[in-house]
Design an enzyme around this catalytic site. Sequence first.
Site, PDB file in Angstrom:
ATOM      1  N   CYS A  88       0.838  -1.197   0.000  1.00  0.00           N
ATOM      2  CA  CYS A  88       0.000   0.000   0.000  1.00  0.00           C
ATOM      3  C   CYS A  88       0.875   1.249   0.000  1.00  0.00           C
ATOM      4  CB  CYS A  88      -0.899  -0.007   1.240  1.00  0.00           C
ATOM      5  SG  CYS A  88      -2.054   1.387   1.321  1.00  0.00           S
TER       6      CYS A  88
ATOM      7  N   ASP B 282       0.445   3.777   1.720  1.00  0.00           N
ATOM      8  CA  ASP B 282       0.404   4.390   3.049  1.00  0.00           C
ATOM      9  C   ASP B 282       1.818   4.640   3.576  1.00  0.00           C
ATOM     10  OD1 ASP B 282       0.165   4.621   6.010  1.00  0.00           O
ATOM     11  OD2 ASP B 282      -1.948   4.192   5.617  1.00  0.00           O
TER      12      ASP B 282
ATOM     13  N   ARG C  97       2.904   4.876   6.420  1.00  0.00           N
ATOM     14  CA  ARG C  97       3.246   4.196   7.670  1.00  0.00           C
ATOM     15  C   ARG C  97       3.739   2.772   7.455  1.00  0.00           C
ATOM     16  NH1 ARG C  97      -2.557   4.985  10.249  1.00  0.00           N
ATOM     17  NH2 ARG C  97      -3.010   4.353   8.086  1.00  0.00           N
TER      18      ARG C  97
ATOM     19  N   HIS D  48      -2.352  -3.770   5.112  1.00  0.00           N
ATOM     20  CA  HIS D  48      -2.183  -3.386   6.515  1.00  0.00           C
ATOM     21  C   HIS D  48      -3.538  -3.067   7.123  1.00  0.00           C
ATOM     22  CE1 HIS D  48      -2.755   1.030   5.962  1.00  0.00           C
ATOM     23  NE2 HIS D  48      -2.333   0.760   4.752  1.00  0.00           N
TER      24      HIS D  48
ATOM     25  N   CYS E  24      -6.487   0.287   6.988  1.00  0.00           N
ATOM     26  CA  CYS E  24      -6.120   0.889   5.705  1.00  0.00           C
ATOM     27  C   CYS E  24      -7.183   1.919   5.297  1.00  0.00           C
ATOM     28  CB  CYS E  24      -6.014  -0.201   4.640  1.00  0.00           C
ATOM     29  SG  CYS E  24      -5.678   0.404   2.972  1.00  0.00           S
TER      30      CYS E  24
END
Length: 213
Positions: free
Chosen positions: A42, A44, A46, A98, A101
Amino acid sequence: MKTFEKLLLENKAWAQDMVLADPNFFSRLADVQKPEVLWIGCSDSRVPSEIVVNAQPGEIFVHRNIANQVITTDFNSLSVLQYAVDVLKVNHVIVCGHYNCGGIRASLKKQNPNLLMVNKWLKHIKDIYRLHEGELDALGSEDARVHRLVELNVIEQIYNLAHTSIIQGAWNQDRRPILHGWVYGLQDGIIKELISLPPGSQLSPIYEYADVA
């Protein structure tokens, strides 16, 4: 100091540290890349792929997009897949989602009229929700539905990979790669394996290529 200026300074410090630890580090990397793994993750911020598995530069070939999808009409992800499998000859392809999400959470809501392109991307996750609507709606909360849909999405992407001519061709010719579906926990940093498909895994006949090389 502006954010981009800080990034440039940190880059210089990192490069100096790497050379101090290993004077040949960059000359070795510049020669050739031989990763064993393609990581589809992803976007993302993080979930930085190399960091969460403590990998070094050159160990993982990475492709990231919103909600770690493998869409079989997306030339971007397919070109990454083909290069990793047919040129780099990776032995493993990992799809890593994750929990919590944002893309998965947004897909459970009505479409945002101000995000037309994002809507088109998330539509594929809405299709996964539709396939598992009974199971998901029976869960007690939105967080529980997001949690489970994150997992179902990863599993679906593994099968999307297996349904491509790229993967089926490599399975038939070289008996590789193994497909892995993982999910990363933001709260504890631990990765959980959801599914693994080795070469030759049984697929529904309607997804098999008749004479794939």
